[in-house]
Scaffold this motif. Structure first.
Motif, PDB file in Angstrom:
ATOM      1  N   ASN A   1       5.108   6.374  -2.070  1.00 26.06           N
ATOM      2  CA  ASN A   1       4.227   7.439  -1.560  1.00 26.06           C
ATOM      3  C   ASN A   1       4.469   7.851  -0.304  1.00 26.06           C
ATOM      4  O   ASN A   1       5.484   7.201   0.298  1.00 26.06           O
ATOM      5  CB  ASN A   1       2.583   6.805  -1.551  1.00 26.06           C
ATOM      6  CG  ASN A   1       2.175   5.694  -0.877  1.00 26.06           C
ATOM      7  OD1 ASN A   1       2.621   5.816   0.455  1.00 26.06           O
ATOM      8  ND2 ASN A   1       1.330   4.972  -0.931  1.00 26.06           N
ATOM      9  N   ASP A   2       3.840   8.946   0.301  1.00 24.79           N
ATOM     10  CA  ASP A   2       4.389   9.684   1.510  1.00 24.79           C
ATOM     11  C   ASP A   2       3.798   8.765   2.510  1.00 24.79           C
ATOM     12  O   ASP A   2       4.255   9.347   3.765  1.00 24.79           O
ATOM     13  CB  ASP A   2       3.675  11.004   1.482  1.00 24.79           C
ATOM     14  CG  ASP A   2       2.168  11.172   1.158  1.00 24.79           C
ATOM     15  OD1 ASP A   2       1.476  10.195   1.601  1.00 24.79           O
ATOM     16  OD2 ASP A   2       1.795  12.155   1.305  1.00 24.79           O
TER      17      ASP A   2
ATOM     18  N   PHE B   1      -0.294   8.960   0.144  1.00 24.01           N
ATOM     19  CA  PHE B   1      -1.026   7.740   0.709  1.00 24.01           C
ATOM     20  C   PHE B   1      -2.332   8.044   1.402  1.00 24.01           C
ATOM     21  O   PHE B   1      -2.409   8.940   2.126  1.00 24.01           O
ATOM     22  CB  PHE B   1      -0.272   7.050   1.750  1.00 24.01           C
ATOM     23  CG  PHE B   1      -0.814   6.164   2.477  1.00 24.01           C
ATOM     24  CD1 PHE B   1      -0.943   4.857   1.755  1.00 24.01           C
ATOM     25  CD2 PHE B   1      -0.860   5.825   3.714  1.00 24.01           C
ATOM     26  CE1 PHE B   1      -1.712   3.554   2.607  1.00 24.01           C
ATOM     27  CE2 PHE B   1      -1.610   4.818   4.563  1.00 24.01           C
ATOM     28  CZ  PHE B   1      -2.142   3.801   3.730  1.00 24.01           C
ATOM     29  N   SER B   2      -3.391   7.420   0.818  1.00 27.12           N
ATOM     30  CA  SER B   2      -4.697   7.911   0.956  1.00 27.12           C
ATOM     31  C   SER B   2      -5.438   6.911   2.391  1.00 27.12           C
ATOM     32  O   SER B   2      -6.416   7.266   2.624  1.00 27.12           O
ATOM     33  CB  SER B   2      -5.791   7.660  -0.080  1.00 27.12           C
ATOM     34  OG  SER B   2      -5.680   6.382  -0.573  1.00 27.12           O
ATOM     35  N   GLY B   3      -4.413   5.964   2.739  1.00 20.57           N
ATOM     36  CA  GLY B   3      -4.894   5.373   3.743  1.00 20.57           C
ATOM     37  C   GLY B   3      -6.137   4.410   3.203  1.00 20.57           C
ATOM     38  O   GLY B   3      -6.707   3.628   4.002  1.00 20.57           O
ATOM     39  N   ARG B   4      -6.030   4.122   2.012  1.00 22.57           N
ATOM     40  CA  ARG B   4      -7.265   3.160   1.263  1.00 22.57           C
ATOM     41  C   ARG B   4      -6.793   1.737   1.639  1.00 22.57           C
ATOM     42  O   ARG B   4      -5.710   1.279   1.944  1.00 22.57           O
ATOM     43  CB  ARG B   4      -7.497   3.306  -0.094  1.00 22.57           C
ATOM     44  CG  ARG B   4      -6.073   2.951  -0.972  1.00 22.57           C
ATOM     45  CD  ARG B   4      -6.185   3.040  -2.144  1.00 22.57           C
ATOM     46  NE  ARG B   4      -4.950   2.875  -2.946  1.00 22.57           N
ATOM     47  CZ  ARG B   4      -4.105   4.071  -3.024  1.00 22.57           C
ATOM     48  NH1 ARG B   4      -4.326   5.271  -2.471  1.00 22.57           N
ATOM     49  NH2 ARG B   4      -2.930   3.848  -3.716  1.00 22.57           N
TER      50      ARG B   4
ATOM     51  N   LYS C   1       0.771  -1.090   0.075  1.00 27.57           N
ATOM     52  CA  LYS C   1      -0.066   0.187   0.062  1.00 27.57           C
ATOM     53  C   LYS C   1       0.773   1.092   0.148  1.00 27.57           C
ATOM     54  O   LYS C   1       0.530   2.346  -0.543  1.00 27.57           O
ATOM     55  CB  LYS C   1      -0.792  -0.025   1.313  1.00 27.57           C
ATOM     56  CG  LYS C   1      -1.909  -0.864   1.220  1.00 27.57           C
ATOM     57  CD  LYS C   1      -3.087  -0.832   2.374  1.00 27.57           C
ATOM     58  CE  LYS C   1      -2.397  -1.359   3.821  1.00 27.57           C
ATOM     59  NZ  LYS C   1      -3.335  -1.287   4.509  1.00 27.57           N
ATOM     60  N   ARG C   2       2.087   1.319   0.499  1.00 31.02           N
ATOM     61  CA  ARG C   2       2.859   2.303   0.829  1.00 31.02           C
ATOM     62  C   ARG C   2       4.071   2.385   0.058  1.00 31.02           C
ATOM     63  O   ARG C   2       4.230   3.266  -1.053  1.00 31.02           O
ATOM     64  CB  ARG C   2       3.351   2.542   2.215  1.00 31.02           C
ATOM     65  CG  ARG C   2       2.018   2.490   3.128  1.00 31.02           C
ATOM     66  CD  ARG C   2       2.392   2.204   4.582  1.00 31.02           C
ATOM     67  NE  ARG C   2       1.330   2.157   5.362  1.00 31.02           N
ATOM     68  CZ  ARG C   2       1.071   2.982   6.287  1.00 31.02           C
ATOM     69  NH1 ARG C   2       1.421   4.121   6.332  1.00 31.02           N
ATOM     70  NH2 ARG C   2      -0.220   3.052   6.835  1.00 31.02           N
ATOM     71  N   SER C   3       5.037   1.453  -0.049  1.00 29.26           N
ATOM     72  CA  SER C   3       6.078   1.532  -0.760  1.00 29.26           C
ATOM     73  C   SER C   3       5.923   1.013  -2.281  1.00 29.26           C
ATOM     74  O   SER C   3       6.632   1.631  -2.978  1.00 29.26           O
ATOM     75  CB  SER C   3       7.193   0.148  -0.264  1.00 29.26           C
ATOM     76  OG  SER C   3       7.427   0.498   0.987  1.00 29.26           O
TER      77      SER C   3
END
Ligand code: HEC
Ligand code: HEC
Length: 289
Positions: free
Chosen positions: A239-240, A285-288, A153-155
């Motif tokens: 992402n951030d 990063f939208s936290g989705r 989700k992030r990297s």
């Protein structure tokens, strides 16, 4: 009346015995509780642990000797090899879940089969014996599925893999295989990033100079990546919300691994260039889920 006397004595004796037993249990408990044990069973000396005892397992010696994915037993071989392929070429073998141009191996060098340290990137050897693990982000122990999806989700700026998917099963089987022989919950010295101890206050402007001099040749003038190296910022990078976005992580990674093959940054250069890279634009990063 005369005949009742022995019975009366008996009843009184039994009653005294019961009350006595009750009192003795009560006081026993009381005494044990004040001893801090909270149990009426006798306390063997060995359970009074010296303060260092719970840590003993952590100091057990561990040896770096991961088996090759190709040597996995027939029953799990297909899964182990698929796992290795996903880590090495994530966009090809798990394309639906990837949202950038990175592969796991860009940070977890050699698909995680390394001893970390200098030129080792981020090892994954032993993660199979180190989870579930407490994570501040979740304030709970997370397993390898959740941890892996954090990186998706992030990297990878992507989507989480369903727990039951073929790909997730393959990745977890791969972790288990390359962790073979390592004791469960032993401290594995080559896992994780070791933050730099320097108290240097990072300087973004100096970081830009370091980037132009030592990174741009492979990662591109604008961090966009080239055929020689993956992107460091922009739409096609992490992402951030990613671990690598945190300057302390990026500095430690760069200090021991970059420029690739010949890492020669000082702590100060590493902290400066990390500050510069972390400040560049990248997906949010939208936290989705
Ligand atoms: C000689 C070419 C080269 C140079 C110079 C270089 N890198 Fe890299 N870098 C790479 C390659 C190739 C990878 C991916 C390694 C792999 O997949 O095994 C990488 C990966 C990375 C990554 C993780 C993946 C990503 O794209 O986010 C970071 C962060 C990084 N480099 C930072 C730096 C920094 C900071 C510098 C300058 C101090 C630098 N690199 C200089 C080639 C280079
Ligand atoms: C841009 C760099 C980057 C990429 C790409 C990346 N990761 Fe990570 N990964 C990290 C960082 C940073 C950590 C945290 C290391 C630490 O805690 O010290 C991490 C941690 C992990 C961990 C936990 C390791 C441990 O020691 O507890 C696993 C498992 C993991 N990543 C799997 C993956 C998988 C699978 C992929 C590809 C789908 C992937 N990562 C892609 C940077 C990356």
């Amino acid at each position: 009346m005369r005949n009742n006397k022995p019975a009366f004595v008996l009843v009184t004796a039994v009653a005294i015995a019961i009350v006595g037993a009750g009192l003795s249990i009560f006081f026993n408990r009381f005494i044990d509780l004040t001893g801090g044990v909270g149990d009426t069973t006798p306390v063997p000396k060995a359970t009074v642990l010296p303060p260092a005892a719970p840590r003993l397992e952590k100091t057990a010696t561990v040896t770096y000797a991961p088996p090759s994915p190709r040597d996995a037993p027939a029953e799990i071989r297909e899964a182990v090899l698929l796992g290795a392929n996903i880590l090495a070429e994530t966009g090809k073998y798990a394309s639906r879940y990837v949202g950038n141009k990175l592969s796991c191996t860009n940070c977890h060098f050699k698909a995680g089969i390394t001893q970390g340290g200098k030129n080792g990137g981020l090892s994954l050897v032993g993660v199979g014996a180190s989870y579930p693990q407490f994570r501040k982000r979740q304030n709970y122990a997370v397993d390898l599925v959740t941890r892996t999806n954090d990186c998706f989700k992030r990297s990878m700026n992507g989507r989480p893999l369903p727990e039951e998917s073929k790909e997730m099963t393959a990745i977890v089987t791969y972790y288990q295989w390359i962790s073979k022989g390592l004791p469960v919950y032993a401290e594995i010295p080559w896992l994780g990033l070791k933050h730099l101890k320097s108290s240097h206050v990072p300087d973004k402007a100096k970081g830009r100079q370091v980037f132009d001099a030592k990174c741009a040749v492979c990662h591109g003038k604008n961090g966009e990546g080239t055929s020689a190296a993956p992107p460091l910022w922009g739409d096609t990078s992490f992402n951030d919300g990613a671990g690598m976005r945190k300057p302390a992580n990026l500095a430690a990674f760069a200090r021991f691994n970059m420029p690739l093959g010949n890492p020669d940054l000082s702590d100060e250069d590493a902290l400066d260039v990390a500050e510069y890279i972390a400040a560049q634009p990248r997906p949010h990063f939208s936290g989705r889920q």
